[in-house]
Design a protein around this motif. Structure first.
Motif, PDB file in Angstrom:
ATOM      1  N   ARG A  55      28.178 -81.436 -46.574  1.00 38.61           N
ATOM      2  CA  ARG A  55      26.821 -81.460 -47.135  1.00 38.61           C
ATOM      3  C   ARG A  55      26.659 -80.373 -48.200  1.00 38.61           C
ATOM      4  O   ARG A  55      26.010 -80.580 -49.225  1.00 38.61           O
ATOM      5  CB  ARG A  55      25.776 -81.306 -46.024  1.00 38.61           C
ATOM      6  CG  ARG A  55      25.682 -82.548 -45.133  1.00 38.61           C
ATOM      7  CD  ARG A  55      24.453 -82.590 -44.242  1.00 38.61           C
ATOM      8  NE  ARG A  55      24.153 -81.383 -43.501  1.00 38.61           N
ATOM      9  CZ  ARG A  55      24.691 -81.057 -42.321  1.00 38.61           C
ATOM     10  NH1 ARG A  55      25.562 -81.850 -41.745  1.00 38.61           N
ATOM     11  NH2 ARG A  55      24.327 -79.951 -41.710  1.00 38.61           N
ATOM     12  N   PHE A  56      27.275 -79.218 -47.960  1.00 37.71           N
ATOM     13  CA  PHE A  56      27.235 -78.138 -48.933  1.00 37.71           C
ATOM     14  C   PHE A  56      27.934 -78.559 -50.234  1.00 37.71           C
ATOM     15  O   PHE A  56      27.410 -78.357 -51.322  1.00 37.71           O
ATOM     16  CB  PHE A  56      27.886 -76.879 -48.349  1.00 37.71           C
ATOM     17  CG  PHE A  56      27.867 -75.707 -49.284  1.00 37.71           C
ATOM     18  CD1 PHE A  56      26.686 -75.052 -49.567  1.00 37.71           C
ATOM     19  CD2 PHE A  56      29.036 -75.259 -49.874  1.00 37.71           C
ATOM     20  CE1 PHE A  56      26.660 -73.964 -50.437  1.00 37.71           C
ATOM     21  CE2 PHE A  56      29.026 -74.180 -50.737  1.00 37.71           C
ATOM     22  CZ  PHE A  56      27.837 -73.530 -51.017  1.00 37.71           C
ATOM     23  N   HIS A  57      29.102 -79.194 -50.121  1.00 38.29           N
ATOM     24  CA  HIS A  57      29.813 -79.672 -51.316  1.00 38.29           C
ATOM     25  C   HIS A  57      28.989 -80.728 -52.054  1.00 38.29           C
ATOM     26  O   HIS A  57      28.974 -80.747 -53.292  1.00 38.29           O
ATOM     27  CB  HIS A  57      31.187 -80.235 -50.953  1.00 38.29           C
ATOM     28  CG  HIS A  57      32.238 -79.183 -50.867  1.00 38.29           C
ATOM     29  ND1 HIS A  57      33.111 -79.115 -49.813  1.00 38.29           N
ATOM     30  CD2 HIS A  57      32.568 -78.162 -51.689  1.00 38.29           C
ATOM     31  CE1 HIS A  57      33.927 -78.089 -49.995  1.00 38.29           C
ATOM     32  NE2 HIS A  57      33.603 -77.500 -51.117  1.00 38.29           N
ATOM     33  N   THR A  58      28.312 -81.578 -51.345  1.00 37.35           N
ATOM     34  CA  THR A  58      27.459 -82.584 -51.988  1.00 37.35           C
ATOM     35  C   THR A  58      26.385 -81.889 -52.829  1.00 37.35           C
ATOM     36  O   THR A  58      26.124 -82.275 -53.967  1.00 37.35           O
ATOM     37  CB  THR A  58      26.812 -83.503 -50.933  1.00 37.35           C
ATOM     38  OG1 THR A  58      27.863 -84.207 -50.253  1.00 37.35           O
ATOM     39  CG2 THR A  58      25.860 -84.502 -51.577  1.00 37.35           C
ATOM     40  N   ALA A  59      25.795 -80.848 -52.279  1.00 38.65           N
ATOM     41  CA  ALA A  59      24.760 -80.104 -53.023  1.00 38.65           C
ATOM     42  C   ALA A  59      25.350 -79.424 -54.250  1.00 38.65           C
ATOM     43  O   ALA A  59      24.758 -79.489 -55.334  1.00 38.65           O
ATOM     44  CB  ALA A  59      24.098 -79.071 -52.109  1.00 38.65           C
ATOM     45  N   THR A  60      26.508 -78.773 -54.107  1.00 40.04           N
ATOM     46  CA  THR A  60      27.084 -78.070 -55.251  1.00 40.04           C
ATOM     47  C   THR A  60      27.483 -79.048 -56.351  1.00 40.04           C
ATOM     48  O   THR A  60      27.402 -78.718 -57.532  1.00 40.04           O
ATOM     49  CB  THR A  60      28.293 -77.200 -54.854  1.00 40.04           C
ATOM     50  OG1 THR A  60      29.302 -78.008 -54.260  1.00 40.04           O
ATOM     51  CG2 THR A  60      27.872 -76.086 -53.914  1.00 40.04           C
ATOM     52  N   ASN A  61      27.870 -80.244 -55.975  1.00 39.33           N
ATOM     53  CA  ASN A  61      28.252 -81.243 -56.974  1.00 39.33           C
ATOM     54  C   ASN A  61      27.056 -81.907 -57.649  1.00 39.33           C
ATOM     55  O   ASN A  61      27.219 -82.679 -58.580  1.00 39.33           O
ATOM     56  CB  ASN A  61      29.174 -82.297 -56.362  1.00 39.33           C
ATOM     57  CG  ASN A  61      30.589 -81.782 -56.204  1.00 39.33           C
ATOM     58  OD1 ASN A  61      31.033 -80.917 -56.948  1.00 39.33           O
ATOM     59  ND2 ASN A  61      31.294 -82.315 -55.227  1.00 39.33           N
ATOM     60  N   SER A  62      25.853 -81.565 -57.217  1.00 41.28           N
ATOM     61  CA  SER A  62      24.660 -82.123 -57.856  1.00 41.28           C
ATOM     62  C   SER A  62      24.488 -81.564 -59.269  1.00 41.28           C
ATOM     63  O   SER A  62      23.840 -82.184 -60.107  1.00 41.28           O
ATOM     64  CB  SER A  62      23.410 -81.790 -57.030  1.00 41.28           C
ATOM     65  OG  SER A  62      23.076 -80.403 -57.157  1.00 41.28           O
ATOM     66  N   GLY A  63      25.024 -80.366 -59.502  1.00 39.34           N
ATOM     67  CA  GLY A  63      24.856 -79.716 -60.804  1.00 39.34           C
ATOM     68  C   GLY A  63      23.487 -79.089 -60.999  1.00 39.34           C
ATOM     69  O   GLY A  63      23.221 -78.490 -62.031  1.00 39.34           O
ATOM     70  N   ASP A  64      22.629 -79.209 -60.003  1.00 44.33           N
ATOM     71  CA  ASP A  64      21.272 -78.679 -60.094  1.00 44.33           C
ATOM     72  C   ASP A  64      21.205 -77.311 -59.414  1.00 44.33           C
ATOM     73  O   ASP A  64      21.379 -77.219 -58.196  1.00 44.33           O
ATOM     74  CB  ASP A  64      20.306 -79.647 -59.416  1.00 44.33           C
ATOM     75  CG  ASP A  64      18.883 -79.121 -59.412  1.00 44.33           C
ATOM     76  OD1 ASP A  64      18.446 -78.553 -60.435  1.00 44.33           O
ATOM     77  OD2 ASP A  64      18.202 -79.277 -58.374  1.00 44.33           O
ATOM     78  N   PRO A  65      20.968 -76.247 -60.183  1.00 43.20           N
ATOM     79  CA  PRO A  65      20.939 -74.905 -59.589  1.00 43.20           C
ATOM     80  C   PRO A  65      19.956 -74.754 -58.430  1.00 43.20           C
ATOM     81  O   PRO A  65      20.246 -74.053 -57.465  1.00 43.20           O
ATOM     82  CB  PRO A  65      20.541 -73.997 -60.764  1.00 43.20           C
ATOM     83  CG  PRO A  65      20.955 -74.759 -61.980  1.00 43.20           C
ATOM     84  CD  PRO A  65      20.767 -76.214 -61.628  1.00 43.20           C
ATOM     85  N   ASP A  66      18.811 -75.419 -58.496  1.00 41.29           N
ATOM     86  CA  ASP A  66      17.836 -75.315 -57.396  1.00 41.29           C
ATOM     87  C   ASP A  66      18.367 -75.977 -56.125  1.00 41.29           C
ATOM     88  O   ASP A  66      18.189 -75.445 -55.028  1.00 41.29           O
ATOM     89  CB  ASP A  66      16.499 -75.943 -57.798  1.00 41.29           C
ATOM     90  CG  ASP A  66      15.767 -75.131 -58.852  1.00 41.29           C
ATOM     91  OD1 ASP A  66      16.006 -73.908 -58.934  1.00 41.29           O
ATOM     92  OD2 ASP A  66      14.973 -75.716 -59.608  1.00 41.29           O
ATOM     93  N   THR A  67      19.016 -77.121 -56.271  1.00 39.10           N
ATOM     94  CA  THR A  67      19.596 -77.810 -55.116  1.00 39.10           C
ATOM     95  C   THR A  67      20.685 -76.955 -54.494  1.00 39.10           C
ATOM     96  O   THR A  67      20.783 -76.848 -53.265  1.00 39.10           O
ATOM     97  CB  THR A  67      20.161 -79.181 -55.542  1.00 39.10           C
ATOM     98  OG1 THR A  67      19.093 -79.981 -56.050  1.00 39.10           O
ATOM     99  CG2 THR A  67      20.832 -79.898 -54.386  1.00 39.10           C
TER     100      THR A  67
END
Length: 144
Positions: free
Chosen positions: A15-27
Motif C-alpha cells: 500500500r505504501f508503494h502504491t502511494a509513492t507511485n501516485s506521484g502526488d506529494p500529498d498522497t
C-alpha cells in the motif's frame, strides 16, 4: 511474530508503494503518516540531517520534485517475522533540480534494496542500499 503479521506487514508495504507511485506529494506524505512511525529509524544517506519520518518525507519531496514521474517497481519481496525486504527497480525522468544538478531530461533506471522492520503494523526502521552511482552516471554527473 506470527505468519499473519508478516503477511500484514508485506501488505502495508504494498500500500505504501502504491502511494509513492501516485506521484502526488500529498498522497505520499499521508501514506507516511499512516504507515511509518513518527520516530522511524532511517539508515540511509539523508543529506538534510533530518530524522524520523520527517527525513523520509524530505527524501520523497526531493525525489518527486526532481523526477515527477518516479516509479518504483517491486521486483522481489520477502517477509519474515517483523521484517520485509524489498528489491526494487526505480525509473523516472530528470525534470527538476537534483543533488545540485539542473534538469537534464534524461531518464534514470536503477536498483535499490530496503529492509524494513515493523512494529504494531507500522514501519519503525528502514535500512536501504540505493545505487546512487548508477543514478548519477545516467544523469551525466559522473563518467560511465
Amino acid at each position: 511474530m506470527s505468519a499473519a503479521e508478516a503477511i500484514r506487514n508485506r501488505a502495508t508495504l504494498e500500500r505504501f508503494h502504491t502511494a509513492t507511485n501516485s506521484g502526488d506529494p500529498d498522497t505520499v506524505a499521508k501514506a507516511m503518516d499512516e504507515f511509518v512511525a513518527p520516530d522511524v529509524r532511517f539508515h540511509a544517506p539523508v543529506p538534510t540531517g533530518a530524522t524520523g519520518v520527517a527525513a523520509l518525507k524530505q527524501v520523497w519531496e526531493v525525489l518527486l520534485r526532481a523526477f515527477p514521474d518516479l516509479h518504483v517497481t517491486v521486483e522481489e519481496t520477502v517477509a519474515e517475522g517483523d521484517k520485509v525486504v524489498s528489491r526494487n527497480r526505480v525509473t523516472g525522468t530528470h525534470l527538476g533540480e537534483y543533488r545540485g544538478l539542473r534538469p537534464t531530461g534524461r531518464t534514470i533506471d536503477y536498483s535499490e534494496i530496503f529492509v524494513l522492520r515493523f512494529a504494531e503494523g507500522r514501519i519503525v526502521e528502514i535500512r536501504g542500499v540505493v545505487d546512487v552511482l548508477a543514478q548519477l552516471r545516467q544523469l551525466g554527473a559522473l563518467p560511465s
